[in-house]
Design an enzyme around this catalytic site. Structure first.
Site, mmCIF file in Angstrom:
data_model
loop_
_atom_site.group_PDB
_atom_site.id
_atom_site.type_symbol
_atom_site.label_atom_id
_atom_site.label_comp_id
_atom_site.label_asym_id
_atom_site.label_seq_id
_atom_site.Cartn_x
_atom_site.Cartn_y
_atom_site.Cartn_z
ATOM 1 N N THR A 190 0.617 -4.064 8.409
ATOM 2 C CA THR A 190 -0.685 -5.221 9.512
ATOM 3 C C THR A 190 0.645 -5.963 10.194
ATOM 4 O O THR A 190 2.209 -5.058 10.492
ATOM 5 C CB THR A 190 -0.515 -5.646 7.896
ATOM 6 O OG1 THR A 190 -2.036 -5.366 7.927
ATOM 7 C CG2 THR A 190 -1.570 -7.254 8.754
ATOM 8 N N THR A 230 -4.930 -7.412 11.481
ATOM 9 C CA THR A 230 -3.866 -5.976 11.045
ATOM 10 C C THR A 230 -5.191 -5.369 11.219
ATOM 11 O O THR A 230 -6.122 -4.954 12.085
ATOM 12 C CB THR A 230 -4.545 -5.752 9.642
ATOM 13 O OG1 THR A 230 -4.208 -4.528 9.092
ATOM 14 C CG2 THR A 230 -5.731 -6.246 8.901
ATOM 15 N N GLU A 237 -4.867 -2.025 10.064
ATOM 16 C CA GLU A 237 -4.714 -1.726 8.477
ATOM 17 C C GLU A 237 -3.290 -1.111 8.302
ATOM 18 O O GLU A 237 -2.755 -1.627 8.740
ATOM 19 C CB GLU A 237 -6.239 -0.187 8.158
ATOM 20 C CG GLU A 237 -6.334 0.832 6.802
ATOM 21 C CD GLU A 237 -5.774 -0.987 5.592
ATOM 22 O OE1 GLU A 237 -5.749 0.349 4.409
ATOM 23 O OE2 GLU A 237 -5.332 -1.433 5.640
ATOM 24 N N GLU A 257 -10.185 -0.395 8.704
ATOM 25 C CA GLU A 257 -9.868 -0.956 7.459
ATOM 26 C C GLU A 257 -11.150 -0.742 5.706
ATOM 27 O O GLU A 257 -10.827 -1.024 4.874
ATOM 28 C CB GLU A 257 -10.350 -2.203 7.542
ATOM 29 C CG GLU A 257 -9.628 -3.017 8.384
ATOM 30 C CD GLU A 257 -8.549 -3.048 7.758
ATOM 31 O OE1 GLU A 257 -8.200 -2.932 6.792
ATOM 32 O OE2 GLU A 257 -7.149 -3.727 8.921
ATOM 33 N N SER A 304 -8.534 -7.461 0.149
ATOM 34 C CA SER A 304 -7.815 -7.353 1.003
ATOM 35 C C SER A 304 -6.751 -8.306 -0.110
ATOM 36 O O SER A 304 -6.721 -8.252 -0.821
ATOM 37 C CB SER A 304 -7.530 -7.646 2.905
ATOM 38 O OG SER A 304 -6.314 -8.143 3.019
ATOM 39 N N GLY A 317 2.536 -5.577 4.902
ATOM 40 C CA GLY A 317 2.879 -4.560 3.990
ATOM 41 C C GLY A 317 2.009 -4.153 2.637
ATOM 42 O O GLY A 317 2.070 -3.484 1.834
ATOM 43 N N GLY A 318 0.401 -4.201 3.280
ATOM 44 C CA GLY A 318 -0.593 -3.572 1.915
ATOM 45 C C GLY A 318 -0.807 -4.588 1.350
ATOM 46 O O GLY A 318 -0.135 -5.571 0.554
#
Length: 598
Positions: free
Chosen positions: A408, A426, A428, A447, A474, A496-497
């Protein structure tokens, strides 16, 4: 990707330059602004991962635009220079502080599942799809939310038209930008799957080769797309020809027949695009050390999880703790907050999310008593019940943390009037779905893989299963911190997820509790615990004496070369702003101000 810093850096010492390699290259783009990770001055500030993108925001501020105008301009430019992390084919979450009313507002611009989707979206022949098969497919593509987010933000709080603020990005796409090591390495990591799709390969593998560092990368298709959005508005996507092209691409992925790749078709329709809305909603709010911490509410778990962890830490004086004690408490608070996130957070349009309970100090205290100074909790920790807090409760069944792509991007903006934007967007994972919309110049998101593919435990309700029009959970955590007078102290966020949550939490506590300058708090080596057996450490901690001291308590670690890539802005006295970005991660970030202070 470069290794993160292994030590704290003083504000006066940090500087970074754009990589330049003297390879034979096509005609050069306009000179890229020099990358520096910290800037102080007047007139407003922008911090992002990219110098061209930050400069686009500064250009808008310099011409009289406000923070919202500059944020959209910066985001659009990131869609050009960071196309594997963001763009009009994705979504995100926008947090805005209005200086006049001293209030915080948010936009949920998360992608949605098709209206025909059900809980078996990723089930094939009675079994969940392999993650790799789902990612690079039309099946993973959600209805894009980024264009609607831009239009909503500008309509509500902006002072410029969409066409006006897209001009810098349109110019960068048309004239090109200079390829750096990060762009080339991200392309290389996606080369195999990019070759599955001729349109993606043509754009991002010019002449069939990886882009050369130091060369100029142009995207004329995206320049035309931005120009069309500027003329027609985002209705071109949600009710027009651009949207038709997206639907055709998702449902009939333009895959190279010779690749042998099964690019499973998606189920997106024109009805999905027409029905999409970016949601205006109240932010989450947590009180921490007398400050108001505002972030995004579900469908993201960022605000509730960062907020709960801060509440767990509230009764520990981290300013007086040793480095080992501080990291231990931070890791354990993260572990517990992630346990509760997994059980309770999903799209509130479909799930009964107890947001108020998750953010209550009473619930946090009932969970904080699980933490011991001389022992480590065993993951997975079972969730608590915020509806009926019970001290030190360890009942229930733990829910695993679903995978979220790490690449992202985040930007932070402030203007001369004191307005602030913290915006994370983002597509993803790096490169999204890998599918470029033919002739349009942007990659579509993947996503929907943020949903659980199937329940981890059929006996326990999973709030993150797919559903018609549902937003996947998310971890995005754009955050704005206000003082007791409701004036900004700092704003920040990170890609960074799932590590976004721990990155924002760690940077906040390093800045607020440990007293680090903002750029040093961003640069400090990171740890990330997400209710897993092992805590991830960057090399700066993994190779340090602190690791052995934490292991002596009972912690277990594994190496993660790089966690997050944060940016932030800090309000200073007399109308001055400090912008801060990474010193090393993702090639270093770019902090800029309109008028640098002497």
């Amino acid at each position: 990707m470069r290794r993160p810093v292994a030590r704290k850096l003083s504000v006066l010492a940090v500087s970074a330059a754009v990589v330049s390699v003297g390879a034979a290259a096509p005609p050069q783009a306009a000179p890229t602004p020099r990358k520096v990770p910290v800037a102080v001055g007047y007139g407003g500030a922008v911090a992002s991962v990219d110098a061209d993108a930050s400069a686009a925001g500064i250009e808008v501020l310099r011409k009289g635009g406000n923070a919202v105008d500059a944020a959209v301009a910066t985001a659009a430019a990131l869609g050009v220079t960071e196309p594997y992390s963001s763009g009009v084919g994705g979504g995100g979450y926008f947090v805005y502080y209005d200086a006049k009313s001293r209030t915080v507002h948010t936009i949920d611009g998360r992608e949605t599942a098709p209206l025909t989707a059900d809980s078996d979206l990723f089930v094939e022949n009675g079994k969940p799809l392999a993650f790799a098969d789902a990612v690079t497919s039309g099946l993973s593509v959600g209805t894009p939310g980024t264009p609607a987010t831009w239009a909503t933000a500008l309509d509500r709080w902006g002072s410029r038209s969409l066409g006006n603020v897209l001009k810098p990005a349109e110019r960068i796409a048309r004239d090109g930008f200079t390829v750096d090591d990060t762009f080339r390495s991200q392309t290389a990591s996606n080369e195999t799957r990019f070759r599955y799709f001729p349109d993606t390969a043509k754009l991002f593998l010019p002449g069939g080769q990886l882009p050369v560092v130091g060369s100029t990368f142009k995207n004329p298709d995206l320049a035309r797309t931005y120009a069309e959005l500027g003329r027609k508005g985002v209705g071109a996507i949600y009710r027009g020809d651009l949207g038709d092209d997206i639907v055709d691409t998702v449902n009939n992925p333009p895959v190279d027949p010779g690749s042998g790749w099964n690019a499973r078709p998606g189920k997106l329709s024109g009805k999905d695009l027409a029905a999409y809305r970016a949601k205006l909603q109240k932010p989450t709010k947590t009180s921490y050390r007398g400050l108001g911490v505002y972030s995004i509410a579900p469908s993201s778990s960022g605000g509730t999880t960062v907020g709960e962890a801060l509440n767990i830490l509230e009764n520990t004086d981290l300013s007086k703790a040793s480095e080992v004690q501080y990291l231990h408490r931070y890791i354990e608070a993260s572990r517990i907050a992630f346990a509760d996130r997994g059980r309770w957070v999903g799209d509130p349009a479909f799930e009964d999310v107890p947001t108020k309970g998750l953010l209550s100090q009473r619930f946090a205290d009932s969970r904080a008593c699980l933490i011991k100074d001389d022992a480590v909790l065993t993951s997975p920790v079972a969730p608590g019940d915020p509806r009926k807090p019970a001290d030190c409760s360890a009942g229930g069944t733990a829910a695993p943390t679903t995978y979220e792509g790490e690449n992202t991007t985040h930007l932070t903006v402030a203007d001369k009037w004191g307005n602030v934007v913290s915006y994370t967007l983002t597509i993803e994972q790096t490169g999204g779905s890998g599918i470029t919309v033919p002739g349009r110049g942007f990659i579509l998101n993947n996503e929907l893989t943020d949903f659980s593919f199937s329940p981890a435990n059929p006996a326990v309700h999973d709030p993150n299963l797919p559903g018609p029009g549902k937003r996947p959970r998310s971890s995005i955590s754009p955050t704005i911190v206000l003082d007791k007078h409701d004036k900004p102290v700092v704003a920040l966020g990170s890609p960074g997820g799932a590590t976004i949550i721990t990155t924002v939490l760690q940077v906040l506590t390093e800045f607020v509790d440990r007293g680090l300058p903002l750029v040093d708090a961003i640069a400090a080596p990171r740890a990330s615990q997400r209710n897993a057996a092992q805590t991830e450490l960057e090399p700066g901690l993994y190779d340090s004496a602190l690791k052995a001291k934490l292991e002596a308590i009972g912690h277990s670690f594994k190496l993660n070369p790089e966690i997050g890539a944060a940016t932030g802005v800090q309000r200073l006295p007399n109308g001055k702003w400090l912008a801060a970005a990474e010193t090393v991660r993702r090639g270093g970030g770019s902090a800029q101000v309109v008028y640098p202070a002497p």
